[in-house]
Design a protein around this motif. Structure first.
Motif, PDB file in Angstrom:
ATOM      1  N   GLN A   1       0.827  -1.199   0.000  1.00 11.77           N
ATOM      2  CA  GLN A   1       0.000   0.000   0.000  1.00 11.77           C
ATOM      3  C   GLN A   1       0.870   1.262   0.000  1.00 11.77           C
ATOM      4  O   GLN A   1       2.003   1.259   0.500  1.00 11.77           O
ATOM      5  CB  GLN A   1      -0.916   0.010   1.221  1.00 11.77           C
ATOM      6  N   PRO A   2       0.367   2.372  -0.562  1.00  8.87           N
ATOM      7  CA  PRO A   2       1.155   3.609  -0.644  1.00  8.87           C
ATOM      8  C   PRO A   2       1.677   4.095   0.708  1.00  8.87           C
ATOM      9  O   PRO A   2       2.755   4.694   0.777  1.00  8.87           O
ATOM     10  CB  PRO A   2       0.166   4.615  -1.250  1.00  8.87           C
ATOM     11  N   GLN A   3       0.931   3.823   1.779  1.00  7.72           N
ATOM     12  CA  GLN A   3       1.366   4.282   3.098  1.00  7.72           C
ATOM     13  C   GLN A   3       2.680   3.616   3.537  1.00  7.72           C
ATOM     14  O   GLN A   3       3.357   4.117   4.430  1.00  7.72           O
ATOM     15  CB  GLN A   3       0.282   3.990   4.143  1.00  7.72           C
ATOM     16  N   ASN A   4       3.010   2.495   2.915  1.00 13.21           N
ATOM     17  CA  ASN A   4       4.222   1.767   3.294  1.00 13.21           C
ATOM     18  C   ASN A   4       5.316   1.873   2.243  1.00 13.21           C
ATOM     19  O   ASN A   4       6.212   1.029   2.180  1.00 13.21           O
ATOM     20  CB  ASN A   4       3.872   0.290   3.535  1.00 13.21           C
ATOM     21  N   LYS A   5       5.268   2.917   1.442  1.00 11.62           N
ATOM     22  CA  LYS A   5       6.235   3.067   0.349  1.00 11.62           C
ATOM     23  C   LYS A   5       7.669   3.195   0.851  1.00 11.62           C
ATOM     24  O   LYS A   5       8.613   2.843   0.145  1.00 11.62           O
ATOM     25  CB  LYS A   5       5.874   4.266  -0.526  1.00 11.62           C
ATOM     26  N   ASP A   6       7.849   3.672   2.082  1.00 14.55           N
ATOM     27  CA  ASP A   6       9.193   3.799   2.633  1.00 14.55           C
ATOM     28  C   ASP A   6       9.693   2.498   3.244  1.00 14.55           C
ATOM     29  O   ASP A   6      10.869   2.395   3.612  1.00 14.55           O
ATOM     30  CB  ASP A   6       9.226   4.906   3.697  1.00 14.55           C
ATOM     31  N   VAL A   7       8.803   1.511   3.369  1.00 11.64           N
ATOM     32  CA  VAL A   7       9.182   0.201   3.926  1.00 11.64           C
ATOM     33  C   VAL A   7       9.582  -0.765   2.823  1.00 11.64           C
ATOM     34  O   VAL A   7      10.595  -1.468   2.918  1.00 11.64           O
ATOM     35  CB  VAL A   7       8.028  -0.390   4.760  1.00 11.64           C
ATOM     36  N   LEU A   8       8.802  -0.794   1.750  1.00 11.46           N
ATOM     37  CA  LEU A   8       9.057  -1.726   0.653  1.00 11.46           C
ATOM     38  C   LEU A   8      10.044  -1.091  -0.322  1.00 11.46           C
ATOM     39  O   LEU A   8       9.700  -0.576  -1.380  1.00 11.46           O
ATOM     40  CB  LEU A   8       7.755  -2.090  -0.057  1.00 11.46           C
ATOM     41  N   VAL A   9      11.314  -1.151   0.059  1.00 12.55           N
ATOM     42  CA  VAL A   9      12.386  -0.546  -0.738  1.00 12.55           C
ATOM     43  C   VAL A   9      13.602  -1.466  -0.706  1.00 12.55           C
ATOM     44  O   VAL A   9      13.690  -2.417   0.081  1.00 12.55           O
ATOM     45  CB  VAL A   9      12.780   0.849  -0.189  1.00 12.55           C
ATOM     46  N   GLY A  10      14.552  -1.170  -1.570  1.00  9.33           N
ATOM     47  CA  GLY A  10      15.865  -1.801  -1.518  1.00  9.33           C
ATOM     48  C   GLY A  10      15.841  -3.311  -1.663  1.00  9.33           C
ATOM     49  O   GLY A  10      15.098  -3.877  -2.475  1.00  9.33           O
ATOM     50  N   LYS A  11      16.659  -3.970  -0.861  1.00  4.15           N
ATOM     51  CA  LYS A  11      16.829  -5.423  -0.939  1.00  4.15           C
ATOM     52  C   LYS A  11      15.525  -6.159  -0.656  1.00  4.15           C
ATOM     53  O   LYS A  11      15.206  -7.161  -1.315  1.00  4.15           O
ATOM     54  CB  LYS A  11      17.911  -5.856   0.055  1.00  4.15           C
ATOM     55  N   LEU A  12      14.751  -5.685   0.328  1.00  5.39           N
ATOM     56  CA  LEU A  12      13.479  -6.327   0.651  1.00  5.39           C
ATOM     57  C   LEU A  12      12.544  -6.289  -0.544  1.00  5.39           C
ATOM     58  O   LEU A  12      11.911  -7.296  -0.883  1.00  5.39           O
ATOM     59  CB  LEU A  12      12.831  -5.641   1.858  1.00  5.39           C
ATOM     60  N   LYS A  13      12.452  -5.146  -1.211  1.00  6.88           N
ATOM     61  CA  LYS A  13      11.575  -5.029  -2.375  1.00  6.88           C
ATOM     62  C   LYS A  13      12.026  -5.968  -3.477  1.00  6.88           C
ATOM     63  O   LYS A  13      11.185  -6.641  -4.108  1.00  6.88           O
ATOM     64  CB  LYS A  13      11.550  -3.584  -2.880  1.00  6.88           C
ATOM     65  N   ARG A  14      13.319  -6.039  -3.735  1.00 11.08           N
ATOM     66  CA  ARG A  14      13.809  -6.915  -4.796  1.00 11.08           C
ATOM     67  C   ARG A  14      13.473  -8.379  -4.500  1.00 11.08           C
ATOM     68  O   ARG A  14      13.070  -9.136  -5.393  1.00 11.08           O
ATOM     69  CB  ARG A  14      15.318  -6.727  -4.975  1.00 11.08           C
ATOM     70  N   LYS A  15      13.605  -8.790  -3.243  1.00 10.39           N
ATOM     71  CA  LYS A  15      13.273 -10.161  -2.860  1.00 10.39           C
ATOM     72  C   LYS A  15      11.793 -10.448  -3.076  1.00 10.39           C
ATOM     73  O   LYS A  15      11.409 -11.470  -3.647  1.00 10.39           O
ATOM     74  CB  LYS A  15      13.626 -10.403  -1.380  1.00 10.39           C
ATOM     75  N   ILE A  16      10.950  -9.539  -2.597  1.00 10.32           N
ATOM     76  CA  ILE A  16       9.508  -9.752  -2.665  1.00 10.32           C
ATOM     77  C   ILE A  16       9.024  -9.777  -4.116  1.00 10.32           C
ATOM     78  O   ILE A  16       8.220 -10.646  -4.502  1.00 10.32           O
ATOM     79  CB  ILE A  16       8.780  -8.672  -1.844  1.00 10.32           C
ATOM     80  N   VAL A  17       9.499  -8.856  -4.928  1.00  8.45           N
ATOM     81  CA  VAL A  17       9.083  -8.817  -6.334  1.00  8.45           C
ATOM     82  C   VAL A  17       9.545 -10.078  -7.061  1.00  8.45           C
ATOM     83  O   VAL A  17       8.798 -10.650  -7.874  1.00  8.45           O
ATOM     84  CB  VAL A  17       9.626  -7.544  -7.014  1.00  8.45           C
ATOM     85  N   LYS A  18      10.748 -10.547  -6.759  1.00 11.84           N
ATOM     86  CA  LYS A  18      11.258 -11.765  -7.402  1.00 11.84           C
ATOM     87  C   LYS A  18      10.402 -12.978  -7.029  1.00 11.84           C
ATOM     88  O   LYS A  18      10.057 -13.800  -7.887  1.00 11.84           O
ATOM     89  CB  LYS A  18      12.711 -12.003  -7.007  1.00 11.84           C
ATOM     90  N   ILE A  19      10.062 -13.091  -5.760  1.00 13.38           N
ATOM     91  CA  ILE A  19       9.208 -14.201  -5.310  1.00 13.38           C
ATOM     92  C   ILE A  19       7.856 -14.142  -6.006  1.00 13.38           C
ATOM     93  O   ILE A  19       7.354 -15.150  -6.517  1.00 13.38           O
ATOM     94  CB  ILE A  19       9.035 -14.160  -3.777  1.00 13.38           C
ATOM     95  N   ALA A  20       7.240 -12.953  -6.033  1.00 11.36           N
ATOM     96  CA  ALA A  20       5.916 -12.809  -6.651  1.00 11.36           C
ATOM     97  C   ALA A  20       5.966 -13.102  -8.143  1.00 11.36           C
ATOM     98  O   ALA A  20       5.077 -13.773  -8.686  1.00 11.36           O
ATOM     99  CB  ALA A  20       5.375 -11.405  -6.391  1.00 11.36           C
ATOM    100  N   ASN A  21       6.983 -12.639  -8.817  1.00  8.20           N
ATOM    101  CA  ASN A  21       7.064 -12.835 -10.264  1.00  8.20           C
ATOM    102  C   ASN A  21       7.363 -14.275 -10.655  1.00  8.20           C
ATOM    103  O   ASN A  21       7.141 -14.674 -11.806  1.00  8.20           O
ATOM    104  CB  ASN A  21       8.110 -11.899 -10.874  1.00  8.20           C
ATOM    105  N   ASN A  22       7.867 -15.079  -9.726  1.00  5.88           N
ATOM    106  CA  ASN A  22       8.147 -16.479 -10.004  1.00  5.88           C
ATOM    107  C   ASN A  22       6.971 -17.394  -9.672  1.00  5.88           C
ATOM    108  O   ASN A  22       7.046 -18.603  -9.921  1.00  5.88           O
ATOM    109  CB  ASN A  22       9.401 -16.939  -9.264  1.00  5.88           C
ATOM    110  N   ALA A  23       5.912 -16.850  -9.111  1.00  7.93           N
ATOM    111  CA  ALA A  23       4.709 -17.656  -8.862  1.00  7.93           C
ATOM    112  C   ALA A  23       4.016 -17.959 -10.186  1.00  7.93           C
ATOM    113  O   ALA A  23       4.123 -17.197 -11.152  1.00  7.93           O
ATOM    114  CB  ALA A  23       3.768 -16.913  -7.927  1.00  7.93           C
TER     115      ALA A  23
END
Length: 401
Positions: A134-156
């Motif tokens: 969500q937009p309210q958490n834009k400062d949380v989902l960044v950097g290495k964490l974001k790359r990990k999460i996007v990679k996991i989601a895109n491999n589903a």
């Protein structure tokens, strides 16, 4: 079909309600879909390095591995990963070789699903509930964490977010995959209309206050309308402090209502506010309640209120609808997808004046809503059997393309 479920949020002895909505989704699957949940967590006072327990559920078995946690966090993470590998072998020996992995919430267990895809070729699907996109958490989902999460989601093989809004938020962070929105579900046999659905009288059966913790029981007392709120009371998300400020203003205008609060965690700061502002006669905290007691509380409610800063698709609103209860809520996340004027009132996020106006309106007019129509919508849209069948059909399209 044999499905192994990995839950990033799952119930534990210390937190028995964590991720319980994920478990409800699993138990809604058809009987010919065989489900095993695998999870690893820290054990208490363990003498062994690890211990495996098989915990039977309604339509699943939970293979829970308890570990004696190492003091060094890096070693703990490696041990947990090793135990998931052990758990997979255990399930293959005791239950089945999975046809599919179902990942519930991307991180951290998505790292295990992605590893198994690379090592063993297991396909996985993803159900997402997380508000981190969500937009309210834009400062949380960044950097290495974001790359990990996007990679996991895109491999589903397929992503099943619980709202269209969540899908759009995921896409905004770079998730580019197949989606199918599957809403949260509700047990419409448990959450149902009060009989009769509305009592227009100066006396009625209701929630009785014995102390500040409260207990849910039948007791005849002078009629006050019941406003219901159920949440964790974590203020950054649920904005319960905003509700209390508005209740204080509302109390200065009228005294024909009670706010009943069911909550997962202790709330000393909110109880202190209620005491300091002399709201004990209209704000009643009930603490944790069983599912049956929660269902009873909905039946007693004139309307349900949620003033969240961010959400996806709250189970509490779905439960309110199944109980025929109109809802007053902020328009955040996917709530606007399901909350229409015939089922309640949407207000802007953080707008306390709008909350006050909405509370006054529903206190005066909640009995005018067609509660059977609200429930009929819930049965059509969120009934457990329907949601379970939607998930199972998605499985089949992945396993048998």
């Amino acid at each position: 079909m044999n499905v192994l479920h990995l839950l990033s949020w799952f119930p534990t002895p210390d937190d028995p309600t964590l991720g319980n909505f994920c478990v409800r989704m699993i138990d809604a699957l058809p009987e010919d879909c065989h489900s095993v949940i695998l999870s690893v967590c820290d054990g208490k006072d363990m003498t062994k390095s690890f211990e495996v327990k098989e915990i039977p559920g309604a339509h699943h078995t939970h293979v829970q591995i308890y570990i004696r946690p190492p003091k060094i966090n890096v070693i703990r993470k490696l041990k947990m990963l090793r135990m998931y590998q052990y758990g997979l072998k255990y399930i293959k020996k005791r239950f089945f070789d999975p046809d599919l992995i179902h990942l519930h919430v991307t991180y951290p267990l998505g790292q295990v699903a992605l590893l198994w895809k690379k090592l063993f070729g297991y396909k996985y699907v993803l159900t997402e509930h997380w508000t981190i996109y969500q937009p309210q958490n834009k400062d949380v989902l960044v950097g290495k964490l974001k790359r990990k999460i996007v990679k996991i989601a895109n491999n589903a093989e397929l992503i099943m977010p619980v709202s269209l809004d969540l899908q759009r938020c995921m896409e905004g962070h770079g998730v580019n995959n197949r989606f199918r929105v599957v809403y949260n579900l509700v047990n419409t046999d448990l959450f149902k209309l009060r009989q009769p659905p509305c009592i227009d009288s100066s006396i009625r059966t209701g929630l009785c206050r014995n102390d500040m913790q409260g207990s849910i029981k039948d007791d005849m007392h002078v009629w006050k309308k019941h406003i219901l709120h159920i949440s964790t009371l974590r203020d950054e998300a649920k904005n319960f402090s905003g509700i209390l400020r508005v209740v204080e203003r509302l109390r200065q205008q009228r005294d024909d209502f009670e706010l009943h609060v069911i909550h997962d965690y202790e709330a000393p700061e909110f109880k202190a506010f209620v005491k300091e502002h002399h709201l004990e006669d209209c704000v009643i905290f009930h603490g944790k309640k069983t599912s049956a007691e929660v269902a009873e509380a909905y039946q007693q409610a004139d309307f349900f209120v949620l003033f969240s800063n961010f959400e996806n698709l709250p189970c509490v609103i779905v439960e309110a609808f199944a109980s025929g209860v109109p809802v007053l809520s902020t328009s955040v996340g996917g709530i606007a997808e399901i909350l229409s004027p015939e089922r309640g009132i949407l207000i802007p996020q953080g707008d306390e004046d709008a909350l006050l106006q909405g509370m006054n309106q529903l206190l005066d007019h909640s009995s005018e809503y067609d509660r059977q129509a609200i429930r009929d919508y819930a049965i059509k849209t969120f009934a457990a059997q329907n949601i379970g069948q939607q998930i199972f059909e998605s499985y089949k399209k992945v396993v048998i393309p």
